[in-house]
Design a protein around this motif. Sequence first.
Motif, PDB file in Angstrom:
ATOM      1  N   ARG A 312       0.838  -1.206   0.000  1.00  0.00           N
ATOM      2  CA  ARG A 312       0.000   0.000   0.000  1.00  0.00           C
ATOM      3  C   ARG A 312       0.870   1.252   0.000  1.00  0.00           C
ATOM      4  N   ARG A 389     -16.307  -4.731  10.002  1.00  0.00           N
ATOM      5  CA  ARG A 389     -15.563  -3.622  10.608  1.00  0.00           C
ATOM      6  C   ARG A 389     -14.116  -3.610  10.128  1.00  0.00           C
ATOM      7  N   GLU A 392     -13.867  -1.844   6.839  1.00  0.00           N
ATOM      8  CA  GLU A 392     -13.940  -0.384   6.970  1.00  0.00           C
ATOM      9  C   GLU A 392     -12.612   0.187   7.437  1.00  0.00           C
ATOM     10  N   LEU A 393     -12.028  -0.434   8.469  1.00  0.00           N
ATOM     11  CA  LEU A 393     -10.802   0.108   9.056  1.00  0.00           C
ATOM     12  C   LEU A 393      -9.610  -0.056   8.125  1.00  0.00           C
ATOM     13  N   SER A 395      -9.453  -0.432   4.854  1.00  0.00           N
ATOM     14  CA  SER A 395      -9.522   0.379   3.638  1.00  0.00           C
ATOM     15  C   SER A 395      -9.300   1.856   3.928  1.00  0.00           C
ATOM     16  N   ALA A 396      -9.724   2.319   5.115  1.00  0.00           N
ATOM     17  CA  ALA A 396      -9.601   3.739   5.468  1.00  0.00           C
ATOM     18  C   ALA A 396      -8.241   4.082   6.057  1.00  0.00           C
ATOM     19  N   ALA A 397      -7.437   3.078   6.365  1.00  0.00           N
ATOM     20  CA  ALA A 397      -6.138   3.341   6.999  1.00  0.00           C
ATOM     21  C   ALA A 397      -5.218   4.092   6.043  1.00  0.00           C
ATOM     22  N   ARG A 399      -1.843   5.054   3.913  1.00  0.00           N
ATOM     23  CA  ARG A 399      -1.038   4.157   3.079  1.00  0.00           C
ATOM     24  C   ARG A 399       0.115   3.524   3.838  1.00  0.00           C
ATOM     25  N   ARG A 434      -2.238   4.161  14.741  1.00  0.00           N
ATOM     26  CA  ARG A 434      -2.706   3.475  13.551  1.00  0.00           C
ATOM     27  C   ARG A 434      -3.371   2.126  13.898  1.00  0.00           C
ATOM     28  N   GLU A 484     -14.747  -4.451  -2.766  1.00  0.00           N
ATOM     29  CA  GLU A 484     -14.978  -3.845  -1.450  1.00  0.00           C
ATOM     30  C   GLU A 484     -15.553  -4.911  -0.530  1.00  0.00           C
ATOM     31  N   THR A 509      -5.050  -6.679   2.563  1.00  0.00           N
ATOM     32  CA  THR A 509      -5.513  -5.342   2.211  1.00  0.00           C
ATOM     33  C   THR A 509      -4.708  -4.790   1.050  1.00  0.00           C
ATOM     34  N   ALA A 530     -10.050  -3.746  -3.263  1.00  0.00           N
ATOM     35  CA  ALA A 530      -9.689  -3.355  -1.901  1.00  0.00           C
ATOM     36  C   ALA A 530      -8.984  -4.479  -1.155  1.00  0.00           C
TER      37      ALA A 530
END
Length: 611
Positions: A312, A389, A392-393, A395-397, A399, A434, A484, A509, A530
């Motif tokens: 990532r 959950r 969500e976490l 993917s939003a973290a 890079r 993080r 996703e 991920t 994702a």
Amino acid sequence: MAIEVGIALGISGSDPETLLDLARQAESAALSLVVIQGGEDQGLDPWTTAVWLAGRTRHIPIGVAPAPVTADPADPEQAYPAIVAKAHRSLDILVGTRLITGESGWVVAPADATADQLRSLAAAGTPVVVPARSREDVDRLAELVGGDGASKERSAAVRARRREGIDYDHVPASLADVAIEPGDAAYRSVASTYLRGGSPGLVLRPRTPAEVADAIAFARRHRHLPLGVRSGGHGISGRSTNDGGLVIDVGALNTIEILDAGRRLVRIGPGATWKQVAAALDPYGWALGSGDYGGVGVGGLATAGGIGFLSRRYGLTIDRLRAVELVLADGSPVRATTADNPDLFWAVRGAGANFGVATAFEFEASDVREVGWAQLALVSTDLEASLRRFGELASAAPRDTTVFLVTGRPRQGQSVIQLYAMVDQRDPEIIVERLTPFTELGLLAQQQVVLTSYADVMGLAGDVGAEGHQGVGEPVARSAFLPELTDAFARDAARLLRLGLVYFFQLRTMGGAIADVPTGETAFAHRTPAFQVTAMGGDQARLNTAWDGLAGHFDGLYLSFDTDVRPQRLRDAFPPPVLARLRDLKRRYDPDNLFRDNFAIDPDPIEEHTR
């Protein structure tokens, strides 16, 4: 003419100590073989007798031709083939490859055979055995052959284990000294891979690109056989071992060289492991993203993709590749970059197993100092909610943060979730910040969070050692890319895990720098998902059925982790324009489809529209 001569011992009604005395005498006389004959109805079992003699002698091969074994559950006295195979492997470990099974391993001469008769029978290259009942018989035979009893380079025991259809006598001279046959002492260390049991007919181990070309030329003369290409032997989907075929093992091409420190340019052989690469780059403060396990070989990963803990942040492993050198199916060496042979360079980055044997890679390493490394174990009573959950976490973290999730079958309503996370930061407070949200996935049962080097993380992989890999059977795995992680997928994945078909379920991920590369830039075409999902089980057909039911959630798959060989898998891995281009290149670089054992891209498919 040098011939191999041994004795045949009839064990019906024989005294065991007499049999042992004759076998030891034959060994002392430098005869080549002791063969057990008869005995099934007289109290002594040939197989047991052979094992006993092998244990009481030092080096002479023992031949036995037991009755064929077939599985018959209705017969309580019938041994199963798997049990007999296990006994063979056990004997190989205990006394080496001294056992010859099957009467094709020798020819029986009359008890009064003359020297000329023995030479005539031995002309075909098979050892000759003469019935012996006394020490005088053994003495007569030893005197009869005299100096003609010299053994060849490989003994009768080794040659008896050769597989059909391989021209062992014409292995290229450059490879003969390191080639390994089924009867060789080192065979057990090269037969199998990390997850797959194997019994190849010949393992060729080139040490230079020229020797790789010789190995490929030998393979071209044996196109009727399976052909595996092996770097580290960790492949799940790849067939870097087989049954009765050839393996080209490039493990000896394992050098790691700094080409240009200013550009962080390094040259790496395909046989190096990522653990070794990480250790070599660490003194410079560099790293190359390389999957999630340091024991994997460079060659397999660097031609497939490489989804790892740094992806990532810095992209796939293939995104750091700047040049590759290969030997093609016709034996010619070629160097491919964006400027030289750019079509081949495009194909190698994602479908490299189909186009040649890589002999060197040039990578641009990344500047990676210390990283945060975490291993967390959580217990969840609601797997569906935890998966949702996590999606969500993860993917939003940012890079700099990559988290992989591993779980398996729930037990007593509880699921153990293991998280493996890397944060490319040196500040402990940022690392903790993080990672803290991920502790919401369940009850935190165990944690380890450290500030360390990437080399130390890759160094967690164990060393294989001289005994090699000892995988058994066939791995069963399915793979997919997930655009996703939706509520519906979380529900269906939790249901799949409750069925008990899957013992290992992993979410890797993706996103970040992986998606920065345009879709058409490499043969690895799935840049936008994702997550990459892998499920491993014990029954391919049942797992296929269950996995096919999830197809509506997926967009493609990662071939490195899939063992389903139905034609559709290739079309899942490569979108139509990509697959069409790969087929065109296959026709150019490998028109006869020599490299076909690792999800072959057939240049002239006939099943294009079949599933």
